[in-house]
Motif scaffolding. Structure first.
Motif, PDB file in Angstrom:
ATOM      1  N   PRO A  18      -5.956  -7.955 -12.311  1.00 55.30           N
ATOM      2  CA  PRO A  18      -7.506  -8.339 -11.866  1.00 55.30           C
ATOM      3  C   PRO A  18      -8.178  -8.973 -13.098  1.00 55.30           C
ATOM      4  CG  PRO A  18      -7.000  -6.448 -10.592  1.00 55.30           C
ATOM      5  CD  PRO A  18      -5.851  -6.541 -11.691  1.00 55.30           C
ATOM      6  N   ASP A  19      -8.137  -8.737 -14.447  1.00 52.60           N
ATOM      7  CA  ASP A  19      -8.842  -8.888 -15.644  1.00 52.60           C
ATOM      8  C   ASP A  19      -8.179 -10.422 -16.150  1.00 52.60           C
ATOM      9  OD1 ASP A  19      -6.207  -8.343 -16.874  1.00 52.60           O
ATOM     10  OD2 ASP A  19      -7.183  -6.879 -18.390  1.00 52.60           O
ATOM     11  N   GLY A  20      -6.982 -10.752 -15.555  1.00 50.85           N
ATOM     12  CA  GLY A  20      -6.373 -12.027 -16.112  1.00 50.85           C
ATOM     13  C   GLY A  20      -5.901 -12.022 -17.405  1.00 50.85           C
ATOM     14  N   ASN A  21      -5.776 -10.680 -17.938  1.00 47.50           N
ATOM     15  CA  ASN A  21      -5.269 -10.740 -19.373  1.00 47.50           C
ATOM     16  C   ASN A  21      -4.197  -9.917 -19.305  1.00 47.50           C
ATOM     17  OD1 ASN A  21      -7.124 -12.157 -20.873  1.00 47.50           O
ATOM     18  ND2 ASN A  21      -8.439 -10.241 -20.909  1.00 47.50           N
ATOM     19  N   HIS A  22      -3.640  -9.222 -18.294  1.00 50.62           N
ATOM     20  CA  HIS A  22      -2.458  -8.434 -18.359  1.00 50.62           C
ATOM     21  C   HIS A  22      -1.693  -8.849 -17.182  1.00 50.62           C
ATOM     22  CE1 HIS A  22      -5.136  -5.707 -20.472  1.00 50.62           C
ATOM     23  NE2 HIS A  22      -4.061  -5.037 -20.833  1.00 50.62           N
ATOM     24  N   LEU A  23      -0.278  -8.353 -17.335  1.00 55.73           N
ATOM     25  CA  LEU A  23       0.795  -8.775 -16.442  1.00 55.73           C
ATOM     26  C   LEU A  23       1.524  -7.236 -15.965  1.00 55.73           C
ATOM     27  CD1 LEU A  23       2.201 -12.045 -17.726  1.00 55.73           C
ATOM     28  CD2 LEU A  23       1.253 -11.905 -15.475  1.00 55.73           C
ATOM     29  N   VAL A  24       1.684  -6.967 -14.765  1.00 58.13           N
ATOM     30  CA  VAL A  24       2.528  -6.186 -14.408  1.00 58.13           C
ATOM     31  C   VAL A  24       4.157  -6.841 -13.832  1.00 58.13           C
ATOM     32  CG1 VAL A  24       1.671  -5.864 -12.051  1.00 58.13           C
ATOM     33  CG2 VAL A  24       2.784  -3.920 -13.056  1.00 58.13           C
ATOM     34  N   PHE A  25       5.174  -6.219 -14.149  1.00 56.49           N
ATOM     35  CA  PHE A  25       6.568  -6.838 -13.864  1.00 56.49           C
ATOM     36  C   PHE A  25       7.557  -5.682 -13.632  1.00 56.49           C
ATOM     37  CE2 PHE A  25       8.581  -6.657 -17.998  1.00 56.49           C
ATOM     38  CZ  PHE A  25       7.403  -6.554 -18.929  1.00 56.49           C
ATOM     39  N   SER A  26       8.659  -5.789 -13.151  1.00 61.33           N
ATOM     40  CA  SER A  26       9.844  -4.996 -13.160  1.00 61.33           C
ATOM     41  C   SER A  26      10.822  -5.295 -14.109  1.00 61.33           C
ATOM     42  CB  SER A  26      10.246  -4.917 -11.659  1.00 61.33           C
ATOM     43  OG  SER A  26      10.913  -6.022 -11.152  1.00 61.33           O
TER      44      SER A  26
ATOM     45  N   THR B  24       6.623   3.601 -14.706  1.00 61.78           N
ATOM     46  CA  THR B  24       7.355   4.407 -13.802  1.00 61.78           C
ATOM     47  C   THR B  24       8.562   4.987 -14.544  1.00 61.78           C
ATOM     48  OG1 THR B  24       8.545   2.669 -13.161  1.00 61.78           O
ATOM     49  CG2 THR B  24       6.482   3.040 -11.764  1.00 61.78           C
ATOM     50  N   THR B  25       9.208   6.056 -13.885  1.00 56.33           N
ATOM     51  CA  THR B  25      10.515   6.567 -14.441  1.00 56.33           C
ATOM     52  C   THR B  25      11.411   7.224 -13.232  1.00 56.33           C
ATOM     53  OG1 THR B  25       9.235   8.887 -14.265  1.00 56.33           O
ATOM     54  CG2 THR B  25       9.521   7.564 -16.465  1.00 56.33           C
ATOM     55  N   GLN B  26      10.806   7.495 -12.020  1.00 50.04           N
ATOM     56  CA  GLN B  26      11.784   7.961 -11.137  1.00 50.04           C
ATOM     57  C   GLN B  26      12.383   6.814 -10.255  1.00 50.04           C
ATOM     58  OE1 GLN B  26       8.732  10.891  -9.789  1.00 50.04           O
ATOM     59  NE2 GLN B  26      10.418  12.143  -8.930  1.00 50.04           N
ATOM     60  N   GLY B  27      13.757   7.078  -9.962  1.00 46.01           N
ATOM     61  CA  GLY B  27      14.359   6.000  -8.948  1.00 46.01           C
ATOM     62  C   GLY B  27      14.061   4.829  -9.641  1.00 46.01           C
ATOM     63  N   ASN B  28      14.608   3.635  -8.762  1.00 43.83           N
ATOM     64  CA  ASN B  28      14.075   2.427  -9.000  1.00 43.83           C
ATOM     65  C   ASN B  28      12.734   1.895  -8.392  1.00 43.83           C
ATOM     66  OD1 ASN B  28      16.759   1.012 -10.147  1.00 43.83           O
ATOM     67  ND2 ASN B  28      17.415   2.219  -8.323  1.00 43.83           N
ATOM     68  N   ASN B  29      11.822   1.112  -9.336  1.00 44.94           N
ATOM     69  CA  ASN B  29      10.623   0.654  -9.036  1.00 44.94           C
ATOM     70  C   ASN B  29      10.492  -0.707  -8.990  1.00 44.94           C
ATOM     71  OD1 ASN B  29       9.362   3.699  -8.527  1.00 44.94           O
ATOM     72  ND2 ASN B  29      10.284   3.688 -10.525  1.00 44.94           N
ATOM     73  N   THR B  30      10.126  -1.504  -8.143  1.00 44.13           N
ATOM     74  CA  THR B  30      10.015  -2.972  -8.178  1.00 44.13           C
ATOM     75  C   THR B  30       9.072  -3.352  -7.515  1.00 44.13           C
ATOM     76  OG1 THR B  30      11.400  -2.731  -6.066  1.00 44.13           O
ATOM     77  CG2 THR B  30      12.527  -2.870  -8.008  1.00 44.13           C
ATOM     78  N   GLN B  31       8.809  -4.780  -7.695  1.00 40.26           N
ATOM     79  CA  GLN B  31       7.846  -5.617  -6.776  1.00 40.26           C
ATOM     80  C   GLN B  31       6.508  -5.024  -6.890  1.00 40.26           C
ATOM     81  OE1 GLN B  31       9.834  -5.645  -2.785  1.00 40.26           O
ATOM     82  NE2 GLN B  31      11.070  -7.586  -3.555  1.00 40.26           N
ATOM     83  N   PRO B  32       5.877  -4.968  -8.069  1.00 38.27           N
ATOM     84  CA  PRO B  32       4.617  -4.649  -8.432  1.00 38.27           C
ATOM     85  C   PRO B  32       3.530  -5.588  -7.841  1.00 38.27           C
ATOM     86  CG  PRO B  32       5.427  -5.177 -10.163  1.00 38.27           C
ATOM     87  CD  PRO B  32       6.523  -5.288  -9.476  1.00 38.27           C
ATOM     88  N   VAL B  33       2.668  -5.079  -7.424  1.00 36.21           N
ATOM     89  CA  VAL B  33       1.461  -5.998  -7.015  1.00 36.21           C
ATOM     90  C   VAL B  33       0.227  -5.251  -7.418  1.00 36.21           C
ATOM     91  CG1 VAL B  33      -0.107  -7.052  -4.850  1.00 36.21           C
ATOM     92  CG2 VAL B  33       2.545  -7.119  -5.082  1.00 36.21           C
ATOM     93  N   TRP B  34      -0.523  -5.996  -8.309  1.00 36.77           N
ATOM     94  CA  TRP B  34      -1.681  -5.363  -9.118  1.00 36.77           C
ATOM     95  C   TRP B  34      -3.065  -5.783  -8.327  1.00 36.77           C
ATOM     96  CZ3 TRP B  34      -1.427  -4.823 -15.058  1.00 36.77           C
ATOM     97  CH2 TRP B  34      -2.233  -3.885 -15.385  1.00 36.77           C
ATOM     98  N   ALA B  35      -3.627  -4.824  -7.635  1.00 39.91           N
ATOM     99  CA  ALA B  35      -4.726  -5.098  -6.774  1.00 39.91           C
ATOM    100  C   ALA B  35      -6.179  -4.639  -7.063  1.00 39.91           C
ATOM    101  CB  ALA B  35      -4.241  -4.861  -5.344  1.00 39.91           C
ATOM    102  N   LYS B  36      -7.200  -5.028  -6.623  1.00 41.28           N
ATOM    103  CA  LYS B  36      -8.467  -4.381  -6.607  1.00 41.28           C
ATOM    104  C   LYS B  36      -8.082  -3.094  -5.938  1.00 41.28           C
ATOM    105  CE  LYS B  36     -12.120  -7.673  -6.606  1.00 41.28           C
ATOM    106  NZ  LYS B  36     -12.814  -8.510  -5.657  1.00 41.28           N
ATOM    107  N   GLY B  37      -8.988  -1.836  -6.525  1.00 36.14           N
ATOM    108  CA  GLY B  37      -9.085  -0.657  -5.851  1.00 36.14           C
ATOM    109  C   GLY B  37     -10.226  -0.675  -4.576  1.00 36.14           C
ATOM    110  N   ILE B  38      -9.927   0.228  -3.805  1.00 40.24           N
ATOM    111  CA  ILE B  38     -10.648   0.259  -2.716  1.00 40.24           C
ATOM    112  C   ILE B  38     -12.052   0.640  -2.761  1.00 40.24           C
ATOM    113  CG2 ILE B  38      -9.449  -0.504  -0.589  1.00 40.24           C
ATOM    114  CD1 ILE B  38      -8.811   2.522  -0.346  1.00 40.24           C
ATOM    115  N   ASN B  39     -12.124   1.439  -4.042  1.00 40.73           N
ATOM    116  CA  ASN B  39     -13.567   2.502  -4.096  1.00 40.73           C
ATOM    117  C   ASN B  39     -14.495   1.663  -5.031  1.00 40.73           C
ATOM    118  OD1 ASN B  39     -12.559   4.523  -2.412  1.00 40.73           O
ATOM    119  ND2 ASN B  39     -11.139   5.042  -4.148  1.00 40.73           N
TER     120      ASN B  39
END
Lengths: 262, 463
Positions: free
Chosen positions: B417-425, B448-463
């Protein structure tokens, strides 16, 4: 006991005689003592009639397991009558149905004042022959088995859903197989699964797997396989048959696979 | 924003107004890499009484929040002077004494902490964050200040002077540090990522399920439990809904959930062998790809799936629609219509089609920067099929910039959401894990460390 009763009666009889003689003596001069009374004649009491079993039969004499036989009897002069094998006390004349599971000898015992008697009768029980085995199923194998045994995967090029020449031959054989299976089992359905190798993105591969399944289905339908018996599903790259990073494994995963429907 | 910046500090305007208003791929990269970031000194804060116990957490959180933002240049603590101010009254202006010998310059006598301790060498910072914490009425109170140390006196140097309240434990310390950091970052036109959520797919239970975590990898939570294959999450722009693709009911279908209640909401899938890759629009519609007439096509429907309408109409596979978050009027998507798997853009009506990538290699996973101008995607250009790398590109300039290389298979970039970072797998070993980085490819952090972790989506929190 009986003898004692008899002795007692004789003694009483003798005493009565003695008293009457003595009475007379008071009025007359004492005569010579009378001769001794003759011994009293004791009469034998009547002998009770003998217990008699007139008949004890089983009808029929032999049965099959699970059937019944009827015991019939007639007893005279008995006070206690019973049959063993858990039949128990019975009347003098009667019948009783029995269900012996094995050959059984029934003994009728009768007791009365005139003695005892017993008689036995045997009911032979034979095992019925085993029921005939169910009719052997017809020697055909299930559609699912035929499919698993004979159907072959159709292979595709990378990022393609065109039916290659080798896939045409495979699918043509598969079409014949499906027609045979469907003819033998009017309820059988088949799911055509579309798969991809691991190189494309998961998202695109979902579309590509769907495309491959659909292309294979279209080909089979063209060859006369009824389309309403064929469903399609794309597994993208979610269900690889191998995971090595080489072309041989990639090719094995780029496939349309036939599996039994629900 | 610009007015505020001007009021707050002229330096920040000079450095940032151009970038903030016209963030593009090159400029985001430039902002981050070319040393134009305002410099800040953040000495360790101390706590009085019980507050002292949580200060390690506080100082670590404050430093990381500011350092990881990508908009500030952190001045090393080893350069800082010994007498660190804890409140404005600690500043003591130096006095000038006559020279000891005639002819020499007047002497400057140091009377205590002063602004020039920080603005001058060796710290040479433009800004100083300082303050302290205490326990007051059972609460942790942070007295936080941000000073522009180039100013001549403390009164004109103050940019922020504010109280923050939290619980007297590590969680409370973390929270007040994040709030203070968010206020500081806002002064530089940057947004704190605290409170944002990353949705992703994990197979650590043995099945692919949808999970979420905080932006720093903490608080990982399983959101679905279908024991099937559930993947390709999407989150609505306001953070209230999430959707995904699942085999839970046979063929791939879309399910929509409330992020708040984590309960399923009604969504009527069209009759199709495949419905996948959902995407929420700001006005409550859902875009997706569905197999129609034998091909996966881009479609749009109401939020409950009603009034489904096909947008694309071509004999090609088309997936991954992503609507421009700024305009809401154009869609990025992946299409095979020119052969291969390429990145395309079209208007919501399916018109104005244009291909954005060269036609080389395979392209996947487009993502919009919140600015609606820069995009990120995975591309195999220059490599064998399957060897994806992360690229960003200014959509007007069309000059793709490669951010990852020689570090495994990198996919699913998603803008923060800050437009400066990226999350990726990235698959850098035997498993695939989720990483974040700045948009210049630096500051890569594994989440992340456990298992395989993929397809991240960086979203606004709800609170």
């Amino acid at each position: 006991m009986r003898m004692n009763t008899r002795t007692l009666s004789a003694a009483v009889f003798a005493a009565v005689l003695l008293v009457s003689v003595a009475g007379c003596k008071k009025k007359a001069p004492a005569p010579a003592p009378p001769p001794p009374a003759p011994p009293p004649k004791v009469e034998e009491p009547p002998k009770p009639p003998a217990v008699r079993i007139d008949s004890f039969t089983a009808e029929p004499r032999s049965i099959e397991r699970g059937q019944s036989a009827t015991l019939r009897w007639s007893v005279a002069n008995a006070t206690d009558i019973s049959i063993d094998q858990n039949v128990g006390a019975v009347q003098a004349n009667g019948t009783r149905q029995v269900f012996p599971s094995d050959s059984t000898t029934y003994t009728l015992a009768a007791t009365g004042p005139g003695g005892t008697d017993s008689r036995s009768v045997t009911v032979d029980v034979s095992s019925p022959p085993p029921p005939p085995p169910p009719k052997a199923p017809p020697p055909k194998i299930s559609g699912a088995e035929m499919l698993g045994r004979e159907a072959q995967d159709a292979y595709f090029d990378y990022d393609k859903s065109d039916i290659r020449e080798d896939a045409r031959q495979v699918l043509t054989r598969d079409a014949d197989l499906l027609k045979r299976i469907f003819a033998g089992d009017p309820n059988f359905t088949v799911v055509i699964e579309g798969h991809c190798d691991e190189r494309g993105s998961a998202e695109y591969n979902l579309g590509l797997g769907d495309r491959r399944a659909t292309a294979a289905k279209d080909f089979l339908v063209q060859l006369g396989v009824p389309s309403d018996r064929l469903k399609t599903i794309s597994y993208g790259k979610e269900r690889p048959v191998c995971t090595e990073a080489n072309e041989e494994c990639y090719q094995r995963n780029r496939r349309a696979h036939l599996s039994p429907g629900q | 924003m610009k007015t505020k910046l001007t009021a707050v500090c002229a330096v920040a305007v000079a450095l940032f107004s151009a970038g903030a208003l016209l963030l593009t791929g090159q400029e985001i990269r430039g902002t981050i890499t070319q040393g134009e970031r305002p410099s800040i000194a953040v000495p360790d804060f101390r706590g009085s009484g019980d507050a002292q116990r949580v200060m390690n957490t506080f100082n670590e959180t404050l430093w990381n929040e500011l350092a990881n933002s990508g908009v500030l240049s952190m001045r090393a603590k080893s350069m800082y002077p010994v007498d660190v101010p804890q409140q404005p009254s600690d500043f003591r202006p130096p006095t000038t004494s006559p020279p000891l010998r005639r002819g020499e310059a007047p002497r400057t006598v140091r009377n205590g902490p002063w602004l020039t301790d920080w603005s001058g060498p060796p710290v040479s910072a433009a800004y100083l964050a300082f303050g302290y914490t205490a326990v007051q009425g059972g609460r942790l109170v942070l007295f936080g200040w941000l000073y522009n140390v180039a100013q001549p006196d403390p009164a004109s140097a103050q940019v922020i002077g504010k109280l923050y309240f939290g619980s007297v434990d590590n969680e409370g310390a973390k929270n007040v540090a994040r709030e203070f950091a968010a206020d500081i970052l806002r002064q530089f036109g940057a947004q704190s990522l605290a409170g944002t959520k990353i949705y992703f797919v994990s197979d650590r239970t043995g099945y692919k399920e949808i999970w979420s975590m905080d932006y720093d990898g903490s608080n990982q939570q399983q959101l679905t439990n279908y024991k099937s294959t559930s993947s390709m999450p999407a989150v609505s722009p306001d953070g209230s809904l999430f959707a995904f693709t699942t085999y839970a009911q046979g063929n791939p279908k879309i399910m929509v959930y409330s992020a708040q209640t984590r309960k399923r909401l009604p969504f009527y899938n069209p009759v199709s062998s495949m419905v996948a890759t959902p995407e929420f629009t700001a006005d409550g519609h859902i875009l997706f790809s569905a197999a129609i007439d034998r091909w996966a096509q881009i479609c749009i429907a109401n939020g409950d799936g009603s009034q489904m309408r096909r947008i694309s109409n071509v004999h090609a596979i088309e997936v991954s629609p992503r609507v421009n978050p700024k305009t809401g009027r154009d869609i990025l998507f992946i299409s095979g219509r020119s052969g291969g798997q390429q990145l395309w853009r079209m208007a919501m009506e399916g018109t104005d089609l244009e291909r954005l990538t060269s036609g080389e290699g395979d392209v996947a996973n487009p993502s919009w920067n919140p600015n609606g101008q820069t995009i990120a995607f995975a591309w195999t250009r220059g490599y064998e099929p399957g060897n994806f790398n992360i690229f960003i590109m200014d959509i007007a300039k069309r000059e793709p910039i490669q951010l990852t290389q020689n570090s495994g298979r990198n996919e699913n970039p998603w803008w923060a959401p800050d437009g400066n970072h990226l999350v990726f797998s990235s698959k850098r070993g035997s498993t695939t894990q989720i990483y974040t980085m700045l948009a210049d490819g630096t500051n890569v952090q594994r989440l992340t460390t456990q298992g395989n972790n993929t397809q991240p989506v960086w979203a606004k929190g709800i609170n």
